[in-house]
Write a protein that holds these residues in place. Structure first.
Motif, PDB file in Angstrom:
ATOM      1  N   ASN A   1       0.842  -1.166   0.000  1.00 23.61           N
ATOM      2  CA  ASN A   1       0.000   0.000   0.000  1.00 23.61           C
ATOM      3  C   ASN A   1       0.894   1.239   0.000  1.00 23.61           C
ATOM      4  O   ASN A   1       1.632   1.488   0.944  1.00 23.61           O
ATOM      5  CB  ASN A   1      -0.901  -0.050   1.211  1.00 23.61           C
ATOM      6  N   GLU A   3       0.158   4.394   0.302  1.00 20.57           N
ATOM      7  CA  GLU A   3      -0.148   5.378   1.345  1.00 20.57           C
ATOM      8  C   GLU A   3       0.570   5.041   2.652  1.00 20.57           C
ATOM      9  O   GLU A   3       1.052   5.937   3.345  1.00 20.57           O
ATOM     10  CB  GLU A   3      -1.651   5.466   1.559  1.00 20.57           C
ATOM     11  N   SER A   4       0.647   3.770   2.986  1.00 23.65           N
ATOM     12  CA  SER A   4       1.344   3.350   4.206  1.00 23.65           C
ATOM     13  C   SER A   4       2.841   3.626   4.096  1.00 23.65           C
ATOM     14  O   SER A   4       3.461   4.093   5.053  1.00 23.65           O
ATOM     15  CB  SER A   4       1.126   1.859   4.468  1.00 23.65           C
ATOM     16  N   ILE A   5       3.413   3.331   2.940  1.00 20.77           N
ATOM     17  CA  ILE A   5       4.839   3.586   2.732  1.00 20.77           C
ATOM     18  C   ILE A   5       5.129   5.071   2.814  1.00 20.77           C
ATOM     19  O   ILE A   5       6.083   5.498   3.475  1.00 20.77           O
ATOM     20  CB  ILE A   5       5.300   3.001   1.380  1.00 20.77           C
ATOM     21  N   ASN A   6       4.291   5.885   2.166  1.00 22.06           N
ATOM     22  CA  ASN A   6       4.483   7.332   2.226  1.00 22.06           C
ATOM     23  C   ASN A   6       4.335   7.854   3.645  1.00 22.06           C
ATOM     24  O   ASN A   6       5.055   8.763   4.065  1.00 22.06           O
ATOM     25  CB  ASN A   6       3.509   8.042   1.286  1.00 22.06           C
ATOM     26  N   GLY A   7       3.407   7.281   4.417  1.00 22.75           N
ATOM     27  CA  GLY A   7       3.230   7.690   5.817  1.00 22.75           C
ATOM     28  C   GLY A   7       4.455   7.377   6.656  1.00 22.75           C
ATOM     29  O   GLY A   7       4.888   8.191   7.483  1.00 22.75           O
ATOM     30  N   LEU A   8       5.043   6.212   6.458  1.00 22.89           N
ATOM     31  CA  LEU A   8       6.242   5.845   7.208  1.00 22.89           C
ATOM     32  C   LEU A   8       7.449   6.660   6.773  1.00 22.89           C
ATOM     33  O   LEU A   8       8.263   7.081   7.603  1.00 22.89           O
ATOM     34  CB  LEU A   8       6.530   4.355   7.044  1.00 22.89           C
ATOM     35  N   ASN A   9       7.596   6.876   5.483  1.00 26.03           N
ATOM     36  CA  ASN A   9       8.737   7.639   4.975  1.00 26.03           C
ATOM     37  C   ASN A   9       8.705   9.091   5.428  1.00 26.03           C
ATOM     38  O   ASN A   9       9.744   9.736   5.551  1.00 26.03           O
ATOM     39  CB  ASN A   9       8.791   7.576   3.453  1.00 26.03           C
ATOM     40  N   HIS A  10       7.515   9.604   5.709  1.00 24.33           N
ATOM     41  CA  HIS A  10       7.386  10.988   6.178  1.00 24.33           C
ATOM     42  C   HIS A  10       8.153  11.200   7.483  1.00 24.33           C
ATOM     43  O   HIS A  10       8.723  12.260   7.707  1.00 24.33           O
ATOM     44  CB  HIS A  10       5.906  11.331   6.363  1.00 24.33           C
ATOM     45  N   TYR A  11       8.204  10.180   8.316  1.00 22.64           N
ATOM     46  CA  TYR A  11       8.849  10.311   9.624  1.00 22.64           C
ATOM     47  C   TYR A  11      10.354  10.528   9.522  1.00 22.64           C
ATOM     48  O   TYR A  11      10.962  11.076  10.434  1.00 22.64           O
ATOM     49  CB  TYR A  11       8.565   9.081  10.491  1.00 22.64           C
TER      50      TYR A  11
END
Length: 86
Positions: A1, A3-11
Motif C-alpha cells: 500500500n 499510502e502506508s509507505i508514504n506515511g512511514l517515509n514521512h517520519y
C-alpha cells in the motif's frame, strides 16, 4: 500500500512517492511489449541473428532500467527534508 509507505517515509523526511512523477512506469509496458513481440518473432522465424538482436535489446533494456532505478533510489533516499522529519 503506497499510502502506508508514504506515511512511514514521512517520519524520516522522505518525500512522498507519486507514481505520476515516474515517467518510466508509463513507458515500461510498451518496451516490454516490444521485447515480447521481437522475441516471439525471433522464435517463430528461427533466425539466429534475430535471437542475438533480441538478447542484446533485452540486456540493454535491463541494464538501463537498473541504472535508472538506482538513480531514482539514490535521489529519493539522499534528498531528505530534515525540517519536517521527526
Amino acid at each position: 500500500n503506497l499510502e502506508s509507505i508514504n506515511g512511514l517515509n514521512h517520519y524520516i523526511g522522505m518525500r512522498a512517492i507519486d507514481p505520476d512523477a515516474i515517467p518510466e512506469l508509463k513507458i515500461i509496458p510498451w518496451i516490454m511489449g516490444g521485447l515480447v513481440g521481437l522475441g516471439l518473432t525471433a522464435a517463430a522465424l528461427g533466425r539466429r541473428w534475430m535471437m542475438w538482436t533480441w538478447l542484446g535489446a533485452f540486456a540493454l533494456t535491463m541494464i538501463g532500467s537498473l541504472v535508472r532505478f538506482y538513480q531514482w533510489g539514490y535521489d529519493y533516499g539522499h534528498n531528505l527534508d530534515m525540517e519536517n522529519a521527526i
